[in-house]
Enzyme design. Structure first.
Site, PDB file in Angstrom:
ATOM      1  N   SER A   7      21.927  73.367  22.591  1.00 11.09           N
ATOM      2  CA  SER A   7      22.204  74.017  23.868  1.00 11.09           C
ATOM      3  C   SER A   7      20.940  73.985  24.716  1.00 11.09           C
ATOM      4  CB  SER A   7      22.621  75.471  23.636  1.00 11.09           C
ATOM      5  OG  SER A   7      22.429  76.204  24.831  1.00 11.09           O
ATOM      6  N   HIS A  32      25.134  70.479  24.546  1.00 11.53           N
ATOM      7  CA  HIS A  32      25.889  71.674  24.946  1.00 11.53           C
ATOM      8  C   HIS A  32      25.256  72.264  26.207  1.00 11.53           C
ATOM      9  CE1 HIS A  32      28.495  75.166  23.980  1.00 11.53           C
ATOM     10  NE2 HIS A  32      27.495  75.909  24.413  1.00 11.53           N
ATOM     11  N   ASP A  34      25.471  75.289  28.963  1.00 13.84           N
ATOM     12  CA  ASP A  34      26.012  76.625  29.207  1.00 13.84           C
ATOM     13  C   ASP A  34      26.062  76.926  30.695  1.00 13.84           C
ATOM     14  OD1 ASP A  34      26.486  77.732  26.536  1.00 13.84           O
ATOM     15  OD2 ASP A  34      24.341  77.386  26.258  1.00 13.84           O
ATOM     16  N   MET A  36      26.986  79.603  33.441  1.00  9.91           N
ATOM     17  CA  MET A  36      27.190  81.061  33.583  1.00  9.91           C
ATOM     18  C   MET A  36      27.192  81.448  35.063  1.00  9.91           C
ATOM     19  SD  MET A  36      24.659  82.488  30.638  1.00  9.91           S
ATOM     20  CE  MET A  36      24.547  81.711  29.028  1.00  9.91           C
ATOM     21  N   HIS A  65      30.255  74.429  28.437  1.00 10.10           N
ATOM     22  CA  HIS A  65      30.818  75.717  28.015  1.00 10.10           C
ATOM     23  C   HIS A  65      30.863  76.601  29.254  1.00 10.10           C
ATOM     24  CE1 HIS A  65      29.892  79.574  25.425  1.00 10.10           C
ATOM     25  NE2 HIS A  65      31.066  79.636  26.026  1.00 10.10           N
ATOM     26  N   MET A  67      31.308  79.730  31.119  1.00 12.41           N
ATOM     27  CA  MET A  67      31.365  81.190  31.026  1.00 12.41           C
ATOM     28  C   MET A  67      31.473  81.710  32.446  1.00 12.41           C
ATOM     29  SD  MET A  67      28.448  81.557  28.113  1.00 12.41           S
ATOM     30  CE  MET A  67      27.893  79.888  28.411  1.00 12.41           C
ATOM     31  N   MET A 136      32.501  82.138  19.351  1.00 16.45           N
ATOM     32  CA  MET A 136      31.204  82.717  19.714  1.00 16.45           C
ATOM     33  C   MET A 136      30.731  83.611  18.582  1.00 16.45           C
ATOM     34  SD  MET A 136      30.323  81.493  22.606  1.00 16.45           S
ATOM     35  CE  MET A 136      28.775  82.410  22.668  1.00 16.45           C
ATOM     36  N   ASP A 174      28.939  78.900  18.108  1.00 14.80           N
ATOM     37  CA  ASP A 174      27.878  79.006  19.116  1.00 14.80           C
ATOM     38  C   ASP A 174      27.240  80.391  19.073  1.00 14.80           C
ATOM     39  OD1 ASP A 174      26.308  78.895  21.400  1.00 14.80           O
ATOM     40  OD2 ASP A 174      27.971  78.609  22.804  1.00 14.80           O
TER      41      ASP A 174
HETATM   42  C1  DX5 Z   1      25.202  81.969  24.762  1.00 15.77           C
HETATM   43  C2  DX5 Z   1      25.388  80.489  24.854  1.00 15.77           C
HETATM   44  C3  DX5 Z   1      24.828  79.725  23.738  1.00 15.77           C
HETATM   45  C4  DX5 Z   1      23.357  79.882  23.537  1.00 15.77           C
HETATM   46  C5  DX5 Z   1      23.109  79.820  22.074  1.00 15.77           C
HETATM   47  O1  DX5 Z   1      25.967  82.577  25.737  1.00 15.77           O
HETATM   48  O2  DX5 Z   1      26.773  80.168  24.928  1.00 15.77           O
HETATM   49  O3  DX5 Z   1      25.180  78.353  23.813  1.00 15.77           O
HETATM   50  O4  DX5 Z   1      22.576  78.893  24.162  1.00 15.77           O
HETATM   51  O5  DX5 Z   1      21.798  80.090  21.877  1.00 15.77           O
HETATM   52  P1  DX5 Z   1      21.155  80.342  20.447  1.00 15.77           P
HETATM   53  O6  DX5 Z   1      21.445  79.147  19.614  1.00 15.77           O
HETATM   54  O7  DX5 Z   1      19.740  80.513  20.797  1.00 15.77           O
HETATM   55  O8  DX5 Z   1      21.804  81.592  19.887  1.00 15.77           O
HETATM   56 ZN    ZN Z   2      27.345  78.007  24.715  1.00 13.94          ZN
END
Ligand code: DX5
Ligand code: ZN
Length: 224
Positions: A7, A32, A34, A36, A65, A67, A136, A174
Site C-alpha cells: 500500500s 494497492h 488507498d 480516502m 481501494h 474509501m 479490513m 488489509d
Molecule cells: C487503511 C488502508 C490500508 C493501509 C494499511 O485504511 O486501507 O491499505 O495502508 O496499512 P498498514 O499495512 O500499515 O496497516
Molecule cells: Zn487499503
C-alpha cells in the site's frame, strides 16, 4: 498463489515511482492504492491524477481501494486513470449490486470491502458477482495500526463459503499485515496481502517485500 500488494499510503509520495519499483523488485505483484475522501474515513489521500501517474510508472495492476462516499461518481474517473482493480465498501454503498456492476462495466476487477465490525454474512448476495473480497483487519483511514485478530475468523468463513457455494472470489486482507501477523493471515486463507507500513514504513521496500513474501510462502506450506 500468494500475492503481495504494497500500500503506497506509507510510501514517500515525492518518490513514488522509485518506491513502487523497489517493492516490485522484492516480489510485489499488485500495487494497492488507498483512496480516502475525508467523509467515509477521517483522512484524505489522493485522486485520479496520482493513479494516472502511477499507471505510467509501473506495469503491475493498480488495486484502488475506494474509501469514499458516492463511489459511482468517481469509478469512471479511476478507470480512465488506469485502475485495474477497484474495491468499494459495503458500508458506503447504498446500491452495492449496482456499484459492483459499474466497476465491472469498466473492465476492472470488482472487489467488495468489509470493515472490522461488518459481518461476512452481509455479503451473501454479492459474493457471486465479485472478483475479490477485502477483509479490513484495521479500521480504515490510517496506516500502521494494530492488526485486529477477529478478522481471522472472517477470512476463514469466506474461504468456507467459497468452497461450499463453488464460487471463485479471491480473499484479500488489509491492515496490520507484517512479519508477526502474516503467517496466521495466510493460514486463515488470505491470498492477497496488503501491507503499507511493513513495506514502506522503514528500511528498503525491496528487502521488506521479499521478507514478507518469504514468510507468507512458508506459512502456506504449513497450512493444514
Ligand atoms: C487503511 C488502508 C490500508 C493501509 C494499511 O485504511 O486501507 O491499505 O495502508 O496499512 P498498514 O499495512 O500499515 O496497516
Ligand atoms: Zn487499503
Amino acid at each position: 498463489m500468494i500475492e503481495l500488494a504494497p500500500s503506497i499510503l506509507s510510501a514517500d509520495f515525492a518518490r513514488l515511482a522509485e518506491q513502487v519499483r523497489s517493492a516490485a523488485e522484492g516480489g510485489a505483484s499488485v500495487i494497492h492504492v488507498d483512496i480516502m475522501d475525508g467523509h467515509f474515513v477521517p483522512n484524505l489521500t489522493i485522486g485520479p491524477p496520482v493513479v494516472k501517474s502511477l499507471r505510467r510508472a509501473t506495469d503491475l495492476p493498480l488495486d484502488c481501494h475506494l474509501m469514499i462516499e458516492d463511489a459511482d461518481q468517481f469509478i469512471p474517473m479511476f478507470a480512465e486513470a488506469g485502475a485495474d482493480w477497484m474495491s468499494v465498501h459495503q458500508e458506503a454503498c447504498r446500491h452495492l449490486d449496482r456499484t459492483l456492476h459499474l466497476v465491472k462495466s469498466h473492465d476492472c476487477q470488482a472487489g467488495v470491502v468489509i470493515n472490522p465490525a461488518t459481518p461476512v454474512e452481509s455479503l451473501s448476495e454479492v459474493l457471486d458477482i465479485v472478483d475479490y473480497v477485502l477483509v479490513m483487519s484495521v479500521n480504515p483511514g490510517f496506516g500502521a495500526q494494530e492488526f485486529i485478530p477477529n478478522s481471522l475468523h472472517k477470512i476463514r468463513r469466506l474461504a468456507e463459503i467459497r468452497a461450499r457455494r463453488g464460487l471463485n472470489y479471491r480473499i484479500e486482507v488489509d491492515g496490520g499485515v507484517a512479519l508477526d501477523t502474516v503467517a496466521e493471515v495466510v493460514r486463515a486463507g488470505a491470498e492477497i496481502l496488503v501491507a503499507g507500513n511493513a513495506v514502506f514504513g522503514h528500511g528498503d521496500p525491496k528487502d521488506n517485500a521479499r521478507k514478507l513474501l518469504k514468510a507468507a510462502t512458508e506459512a502456506t506450506l504449513q497450512k493444514v
